[in-house]
Scaffold this motif. Structure first.
Motif, PDB file in Angstrom:
ATOM      1  N   LYS A 287      44.811  48.134  38.747  1.00 49.86           N
ATOM      2  CA  LYS A 287      44.810  46.615  38.723  1.00 49.86           C
ATOM      3  C   LYS A 287      44.073  46.240  40.099  1.00 49.86           C
ATOM      4  N   SER A 288      43.499  44.773  39.931  1.00 47.93           N
ATOM      5  CA  SER A 288      42.887  44.713  41.143  1.00 47.93           C
ATOM      6  C   SER A 288      43.922  44.140  42.210  1.00 47.93           C
ATOM      7  N   ALA A 289      44.051  44.025  43.408  1.00 48.44           N
ATOM      8  CA  ALA A 289      45.055  43.564  44.500  1.00 48.44           C
ATOM      9  C   ALA A 289      44.447  42.317  44.791  1.00 48.44           C
ATOM     10  N   TYR A 290      43.383  41.668  44.479  1.00 52.03           N
ATOM     11  CA  TYR A 290      43.051  40.431  44.873  1.00 52.03           C
ATOM     12  C   TYR A 290      43.811  39.323  44.758  1.00 52.03           C
ATOM     13  N   THR A 291      44.303  38.217  45.709  1.00 55.19           N
ATOM     14  CA  THR A 291      45.027  37.544  45.492  1.00 55.19           C
ATOM     15  C   THR A 291      44.642  36.046  44.627  1.00 55.19           C
ATOM     16  N   GLN A 292      43.314  35.961  44.454  1.00 52.40           N
ATOM     17  CA  GLN A 292      43.072  34.958  43.500  1.00 52.40           C
ATOM     18  C   GLN A 292      42.096  35.530  42.514  1.00 52.40           C
ATOM     19  N   PRO A 293      42.600  36.072  41.559  1.00 50.26           N
ATOM     20  CA  PRO A 293      41.609  36.986  40.527  1.00 50.26           C
ATOM     21  C   PRO A 293      40.731  36.025  39.697  1.00 50.26           C
ATOM     22  N   ASP A 294      40.602  34.817  39.975  1.00 47.84           N
ATOM     23  CA  ASP A 294      39.585  33.995  39.205  1.00 47.84           C
ATOM     24  C   ASP A 294      38.175  33.962  40.300  1.00 47.84           C
ATOM     25  N   ILE A 295      38.455  34.309  41.392  1.00 49.51           N
ATOM     26  CA  ILE A 295      37.309  34.253  42.379  1.00 49.51           C
ATOM     27  C   ILE A 295      36.562  35.540  42.582  1.00 49.51           C
ATOM     28  N   ASN A 296      36.924  36.605  42.445  1.00 47.48           N
ATOM     29  CA  ASN A 296      35.838  37.962  42.693  1.00 47.48           C
ATOM     30  C   ASN A 296      35.488  38.127  41.398  1.00 47.48           C
TER      31      ASN A 296
END
Length: 549
Positions: A287-296
């Motif tokens: 999984k991606s740990a990015y806090t806003q998955p629609d950004i990156n």
């Protein structure tokens, strides 16, 4: 004994001192906060669902679809730390700057940025040979990085940190720069060696990026939040200068014309399923740990490709770490080489590897998960279990973190190995057999199963017994459009694409290998800040440093 710590107002985390960021809940370099949103799960679940035509350029946006036209000298696409540095640098040069930011605020993860020869380092004597560090970096990265890019970092990173520190060191909630430098830190094994590079702001990178965007805005920049750039255009067809950016506004498209340059600073592609499938196959299932998955979602890389930019060939590099945790509790000491077992209760590797490479053995295990297993001697055992990232590094108090985890129910505990196995949900007979075999190897002082050095063999005998679950995640991807040392985008023939720059995680060929080389910790954000600065200097007619001053 623990080494004495030296603290100054301008602090520097050195010789592997990335762990300070963990105390703040993030990694020095490129950490993201844990994300358990359903949108993240959906994005990651479809991470290998490539449709095969995602690189196809969209239809050009026509002028009759544009509701607002902006004239600028510099257009910056993205409001993370690289874009914020670029915007602030450009306004200081007296340029008219427009920033298109996809999110509602600045957005930057992590807390530490790598540099060489900054004033902060000089103040505490954190000196090292930059080419020695870079040579080891290059070896660990399979010699695939463009050394001209790394050279540009060597000679511009210190001045970049000095500039950012001078602006923000006295700003409440942003500065000062933190430094914990252990001049006498020992490195008994070279693979755990880290050079003293990490600069950390007390407010972490999110606060620094927002302050720099605000600073740019106060000095005349036009910052458009919630306005993602969606397309670039070249003058005179496919061979002309890249001078136009189209962005999506609430009422329709905005068109920005840049007289001096367009800087791609839109971040990584960790939540783009097609790009993950093509460029990050070794992280399939993480999984991606990015806090806003629609950004990156790789917007910058794709826009660069659509106007002829060359993408770094696959496979790409990534920060694949255990911190911040995904789907498991947040407990300090993820890199300590205690006994590792999988969900079947079996040992499967030499646990004493560089932090950035630990994940690779998990990729062969059920659910990409392992448990650290240790006994009640952990309070002293951890002290000599290594000096790489997340092992022997202040100010993270490993003992306090584990004890708090026990109290909160986040650490598995058992008075017997069988009881521990039951709490972990692994076969008790398998775990008991594994521990018995491991203890035999510890007594013999020789790991005849996986080759772990004798000093890291710690028997598991003193009750109570403990286990901590660890699962790696993709913090960010680190590759993009190929550039020259001045961050000017290049095409497939390595010709400069006039007017277009790529920085930070939109830039390719800076990182080689499959994972962020921890010999220079904090390089993800260090690269982002330095390249943002270089691109803006070049775009505004200034000259970045090209050698020792």
């Amino acid at each position: 004994m623990r080494k004495k710590q030296t603290y100054t107002r301008r602090t520097f985390v050195g010789l592997g001192g990335v762990a300070a960021a963990v105390a703040a809940g993030s990694l020095a370099g490129c950490a993201a906060s844990p994300n358990t949103s359903s949108s993240t799960d959906e994005a990651n679940a479809s991470a290998q669902s490539g449709n095969g035509d995602y690189k196809a350029a969209p239809a050009p946006i026509s002028d009759d679809e544009v509701v607002e036209t902006l004239e600028a000298d510099i257009v910056v696409i993205g409001g993370g730390i690289s874009g914020a540095v670029a915007a602030a640098t450009a306004v200081e040069a007296g340029k008219n700057v427009v920033v298109f930011q996809k999110a509602a605020t600045a957005l930057s993860h992590g807390s530490g940025a790598a540099a060489w020869n900054s004033k902060a380092q000089q103040e505490v004597g954190a000196d090292f040979d930059p080419w020695e560090a870079v040579t080891e970096w290059t070896r660990q990265g399979e010699n695939r990085a463009d050394l001209n890019l790394i050279k540009a970092w060597i000679y511009n990173s210190g001045p970049t940190m000095d500039w950012a520190t001078a602006l923000t060191n006295d700003v409440e909630g942003v500065g000062p720069v933190n430094m914990i430098y252990l001049a006498d830190m020992e490195y008994p094994d070279q693979h755990n060696r880290c050079y003293p590079t990490v600069h950390m702001w007390t407010g972490e990178m999110q606060a620094l990026a927002q302050w720099l965007l605000d600073y740019a805005e106060q000095n005349g920049a036009d910052i458009r939040y919630l306005t993602p750039a969606v397309q670039l255009a070249r003058d005179e067809g496919s061979d002309g200068r890249v001078s136009t950016v189209f962005a999506q506004g609430e009422e329709g498209y905005l068109k920005a014309i840049a007289a001096d340059g367009i800087i791609l600073a839109a971040g990584d592609y960790g939540n783009n399923p097609d790009m993950r499938a093509e460029y990050l196959p070794h992280a399939e299932g993480l999984k991606s740990a990015y806090t806003q998955p629609d950004i990156n979602t790789g917007d910058g890389q794709l826009m660069g490709i659509w106007v002829g930019g060359a993408m770094q060939p696959s496979p790409h590099c990534s920060n694949i770490h255990y911190d911040p945790p995904i789907d498991v509790p947040d407990i300090g000491g993820s890199g300590i080489p205690w006994l590792f077992v999988n969900k079947n209760g079996k040992r499967f590797c030499n646990e004493d590897m560089q932090y950035g490479q630990l994940y690779a053995q998990d990729m062969n295990q059920p659910d990409h998960l392992h448990f650290q297993v240790f006994d009640d001697n952990f309070r002293t055992d951890w002290e000599d279990m290594g000096s790489g990232m997340m092992k022997k590094e202040p100010p993270v108090d490993i003992v306090a973190s584990i004890e708090a985890g026990v109290e909160n129910g986040d650490v598995y505990v058992g008075d017997t190995i069988e009881e521990l196995a039951q709490t972990m949900g692994v076969p008790s007979d398998a775990l008991a057999e594994t521990v018995e075999r491991y203890n035999q190897l510890c007594d013999a002082g020789y790991d005849d199963d996986y080759g772990k050095q004798a000093g890291r063999l710690k028997a598991v005998r003193k009750a109570p017994f403990y286990a901590v679950a660890r699962k790696p995640g993709v913090l960010c991807t680190l590759n993009g459009i190929v550039t020259d040392a001045e961050c000017r985008a290049l095409d497939a023939e390595r010709n400069v694409i006039d007017g277009l720059f790529a920085v930070g995680n939109c830039q390719g060929n800076f990182f080689g290998g499959l994972e962020h080389q921890m010999v220079i910790p904090g390089m993800s954000l260090g690269r982002a800040m330095t390249t943002g600065r270089i691109a803006a200097l070049v775009a505004t007619g200034q000259h970045p440093a090209s050698g020792r001053l």
